[in-house]
Scaffold this active site. Structure first.
Site, PDB file in Angstrom:
ATOM      1  N   GLU A  47       0.937  -1.234  -0.062  1.00  0.00           N
ATOM      2  CA  GLU A  47      -0.051  -0.088  -0.047  1.00  0.00           C
ATOM      3  C   GLU A  47       1.021   1.068  -0.044  1.00  0.00           C
ATOM      4  OE1 GLU A  47      -2.670   0.262   3.032  1.00  0.00           O
ATOM      5  OE2 GLU A  47      -3.536   1.922   2.698  1.00  0.00           O
ATOM      6  N   ARG A  93       4.847 -12.493  10.029  1.00  0.00           N
ATOM      7  CA  ARG A  93       5.275 -11.379   9.649  1.00  0.00           C
ATOM      8  C   ARG A  93       6.480 -11.090  10.346  1.00  0.00           C
ATOM      9  NH1 ARG A  93       3.232  -5.997   9.666  1.00  0.00           N
ATOM     10  NH2 ARG A  93       1.333  -6.879   8.481  1.00  0.00           N
ATOM     11  N   LYS A 146       3.962   0.944   9.816  1.00  0.00           N
ATOM     12  CA  LYS A 146       4.409   2.048   9.079  1.00  0.00           C
ATOM     13  C   LYS A 146       3.462   3.368   9.695  1.00  0.00           C
ATOM     14  CE  LYS A 146       2.632   0.380   5.221  1.00  0.00           C
ATOM     15  NZ  LYS A 146       2.316   0.022   3.785  1.00  0.00           N
TER      16      LYS A 146
HETATM   17  P1  ATP Z   1       1.477  -1.789   8.058  1.00  0.00           P
HETATM   18  O1  ATP Z   1       0.267  -2.668   8.982  1.00  0.00           O
HETATM   19  O2  ATP Z   1       2.417  -1.280   9.122  1.00  0.00           O
HETATM   20  O3  ATP Z   1       0.791  -0.550   7.477  1.00  0.00           O
HETATM   21  P2  ATP Z   1       1.060  -3.425   6.172  1.00  0.00           P
HETATM   22  O4  ATP Z   1       0.945  -4.878   6.049  1.00  0.00           O
HETATM   23  O5  ATP Z   1      -0.575  -2.961   5.951  1.00  0.00           O
HETATM   24  O6  ATP Z   1       1.848  -2.624   7.181  1.00  0.00           O
HETATM   25  P3  ATP Z   1       1.524  -3.142   2.915  1.00  0.00           P
HETATM   26  O7  ATP Z   1       2.079  -2.038   2.319  1.00  0.00           O
HETATM   27  O8  ATP Z   1       0.041  -3.486   3.083  1.00  0.00           O
HETATM   28  O9  ATP Z   1       1.920  -3.027   4.516  1.00  0.00           O
HETATM   29  O10 ATP Z   1       2.480  -4.554   2.777  1.00  0.00           O
HETATM   30  C1  ATP Z   1       2.792  -5.261   1.501  1.00  0.00           C
HETATM   31  C2  ATP Z   1       3.229  -6.531   1.885  1.00  0.00           C
HETATM   32  O11 ATP Z   1       4.276  -6.868   2.838  1.00  0.00           O
HETATM   33  C3  ATP Z   1       2.088  -7.203   2.280  1.00  0.00           C
HETATM   34  O12 ATP Z   1       1.834  -8.582   1.596  1.00  0.00           O
HETATM   35  C4  ATP Z   1       2.490  -7.439   3.766  1.00  0.00           C
HETATM   36  O13 ATP Z   1       1.881  -8.833   4.379  1.00  0.00           O
HETATM   37  C5  ATP Z   1       3.784  -7.767   3.735  1.00  0.00           C
HETATM   38  N1  ATP Z   1       4.323  -7.217   4.881  1.00  0.00           N
HETATM   39  C6  ATP Z   1       4.175  -6.011   5.768  1.00  0.00           C
HETATM   40  N2  ATP Z   1       5.086  -6.090   6.806  1.00  0.00           N
HETATM   41  C7  ATP Z   1       5.529  -7.231   7.025  1.00  0.00           C
HETATM   42  C8  ATP Z   1       6.345  -7.637   7.985  1.00  0.00           C
HETATM   43  N3  ATP Z   1       6.904  -7.076   9.018  1.00  0.00           N
HETATM   44  N4  ATP Z   1       6.846  -9.130   7.724  1.00  0.00           N
HETATM   45  C9  ATP Z   1       6.550  -9.672   6.541  1.00  0.00           C
HETATM   46  N5  ATP Z   1       5.804  -9.245   5.417  1.00  0.00           N
HETATM   47  C10 ATP Z   1       5.340  -8.048   5.624  1.00  0.00           C
HETATM   48 MG    MG Z   2      -1.741  -3.569   4.424  1.00  0.00          MG
END
Ligand code: ATP
Ligand code: MG
Length: 565
Positions: free
Chosen positions: A38, A263, A273
């Site tokens: 995102e 994760r 984030k």
């Molecule tokens: P946040 O919750 O901090 O906003 P997010 O998961 O919403 O993070 P995205 O941009 O949606 O962030 O993540 C893109 C991809 O990266 C998704 O497939 C997510 O599952 C993966 N991802 C995000 N954080 C992690 C992590 N800590 N470890 C492994 N994969 C991750």
């Molecule tokens: Mg997300």
């Protein structure tokens, strides 16, 4: 805490699923993954794990991996983030070729799919407010209640949905919901919202839309449109999988397989984030690429290599349960990589002046110094030696404690690549008592660092010739938080480490470093690995310490091995 094992390719459970699918021909022998960020922040080391997994698996099995921006929330997303995400993925060494997609590319198709579900009696326009929807949803122990708008006719739903899109209704006044089961034990299946009304300008579609799909509605359908085979996501989406499957089945379209993994969490840092954004916006760090940040751009600026990050991602593996990885293991991976590739150099971070009394005033000798002790192919460089030198302040003690083998009054040590010297006299500031310079004598017979009579010295020091030294600023970093778990106590900002950055000015570098370009990496002997910061200008060199030489992970690992023996 997770204790990664020292091996390279492990058959993790995702590889096993893919190999089973290849064997049974489930997706016609194809492997097609996607990385779906995102664009609402910069990528961090957790994303790197997901990137390595998705792009890595595609590469490994001769498949493809798409980059798909999950841009369904116009209020938090920005072009700056899109650009940084692309830069970071490329830097990590992966390429999506021409497969750069956006969920917003599919808004029209998603709208048509929604109409299809309305026609099939599987979606309806609901007039409950967001609060009411929540209230009607029930809880884990109580079933939900059906919305009073649930049984609207297909025609009425089609009409209202079209008018939602046309902008006739204010934000939040209506939603489109899937008609599934208000009594389902899985809350995600209790008539989830598919569209919300939001009069906001989108970074790609502008003002074309005032209804936006939810993540759950957009994600699986986007996967299907792109022909994704294995849709790999993190564990929190496990409970969403029945909904992922329900939408695809209700539409009767191509159906990818969602797979969840744990994760990555790291000690002494945060990965959300939302929290990283606060650190940036409230000025606790200098920006998204501050070398203390766990962002990919921060790690890059700190001096991390893409190879080390990919190695780390592979070695931590993928698991089905959440865990926390010791940040010392990440540091161990970069140390291993830099040990191999970083040329050595001498830099004095906290200088103490040394005068070699018996060295001729105007003489300069240029010694050959190897750039890497274990890799002759990295060549040598010239290091100048002269009468006035700098050594590290902490390399001299007036009253040396036991086992202190460096310089002290009357003591002889080796200056790396040069001579043995002996300390004869200490000069102090008369008022403060601070040591301001040392007077030493050198033994000309020890040229190159060995004595012909076979006498040994215990200490070898790095040094820099004062007349030739290049001045630099050096930034030393420590963990961003003082607690292993920064959330301990409830407020992560209360656990910020006030000493996470130490700036040293007036550091003295050997002259071969004068032309070091931003991004260049070195091992400063006995001090750690350093890299040139982009803040550097021709007259003002700035170095970041990537990591010190002391390997806490190696120690932890040794203890673990002893314990399991
Ligand atoms: P946040 O919750 O901090 O906003 P997010 O998961 O919403 O993070 P995205 O941009 O949606 O962030 O993540 C893109 C991809 O990266 C998704 O497939 C997510 O599952 C993966 N991802 C995000 N954080 C992690 C992590 N800590 N470890 C492994 N994969 C991750
Ligand atoms: Mg997300």
């Amino acid at each position: 805490m997770e204790n990664p094992v020292e091996e390279t390719k492990t058959i993790n459970f995702i590889r096993k699923i893919i190999e089973d699918d290849l064997r049974t021909g489930k997706f016609g022998g194809r492997v097609h993954t996607r990385f779906p960020p995102e664009p609402n922040g910069y990528l961090h080391i957790g994303h790197a794990k997901s990137i390595c997994l998705n792009f890595g698996l595609a590469e490994e099995y001769g498949g493809l991996c798409n980059l798909r921006f999950d841009d369904t929330n116009p209020t938090k997303e920005e072009v700056e983030y899109v650009e940084s995400i692309k830069e970071d993925i490329h830097w990590l060494g992966f390429d999506w070729e021409d497969r750069e997609f956006y969920a917003s590319d599919y808004f029209e198709q998603l709208y048509e799919y929604a109409v299809q579900l309305i026609r099939a009696g599987k979606a309806y326009v609901c007039d409950l407010s967001a609060d009411e929807v929540r209230e009607y949803r029930g809880t884990l122990t109580e079933p939900g209640r059906e919305s009073p708008y649930r049984n609207r006719s297909v025609d009425e739903n089609l009409d209202l949905f079209e008018r939602m899109r046309a902008g006739e209704f204010p934000d939040g006044s209506r939603t489109l919901r899937a008609k599934i089961d208000m009594a389902s034990p899985n809350l995600n299946l209790r008539d989830p919202v598919m569209y919300r009304i939001l009069h906001a300008t989108h970074h790609r579609t502008g003002d074309k839309w005032c209804i936006y799909p939810t993540y759950d509605w957009a994600h699986g359908q986007s996967d299907s449109i792109e022909g994704i085979t294995h849709s790999i996501c993190t564990l929190e989406f496990e409970d969403h999988r029945p909904l992922y499957d329900w939408f695809l089945d209700a539409l009767g379209i191509y159906h990818p397989q969602q797979i969840e993994f744990a994760r990555l969490n790291l000690t002494y840092t945060v990965m959300s984030k939302r929290k990283l954004l606060r650190l940036v916006e409230e000025g606790h760090v200098r920006g998204w690429d501050d070398p203390r940040m766990p962002t990919i751009s921060g790690l890059r600026r700190r001096g991390y290599t893409p190879e080390a990050i990919r190695d780390f991602a592979e070695r931590i593996g993928v698991a089905k349960r959440d865990s926390v990885v010791d940040i010392a293991f990440l540091e161990h991976c970069i140390r291993q990589d830099l040990d191999r590739r970083a040329p050595r150099a001498m830099a004095v971070l906290r200088p103490l002046k040394v005068v070699i009394d018996n060295y001729p005033d105007e003489q300069v000798e240029w010694f050959d110094a190897d750039n890497h002790p274990k890799d002759p192919s990295m060549g040598t460089r010239k290091v100048p030696f002269s009468k006035v030198l700098y050594i590290e302040r902490e390399d001299f003690r007036e009253d040396p404690p036991r086992k202190y083998f460096r310089l002290a009054p009357g003591r002889e040590v080796r200056l790396k690549h040069a001579y043995f010297i002996t300390c004869d006299r200490v000069v102090k500031d008369e008022e403060t008592g601070e040591i301001i310079e040392l007077h030493c004598t050198y033994d000309p017979a020890t040229r190159g660092g060995a004595a012909p009579d076979g006498r040994k010295v215990k200490g070898t020091l790095h040094w820099v010739s004062a007349a030739h030294a290049v001045d630099a600023e050096v930034r030393l970093y420590d963990h961003l938080f003082t607690k292993e778990n920064p959330d301990e106590g409830g407020d992560f900002l209360a656990n910020l480490n006030p000493n996470s950055l130490e700036v040293l000015s007036g550091c003295k570098l050997e002259p071969s470093l004068a032309e070091a370009a931003p991004g260049a990496r070195y091992q400063f002997m006995r001090q750690g690995y350093f890299c040139v910061d982009p803040d550097s200008t021709a007259g003002h060199l700035v170095f970041n310490r990537t990591v010190s030489l002391r390997d806490t992970w190696a120690k932890i690992e040794k203890k673990l091995k002893e314990r399991t023996r």
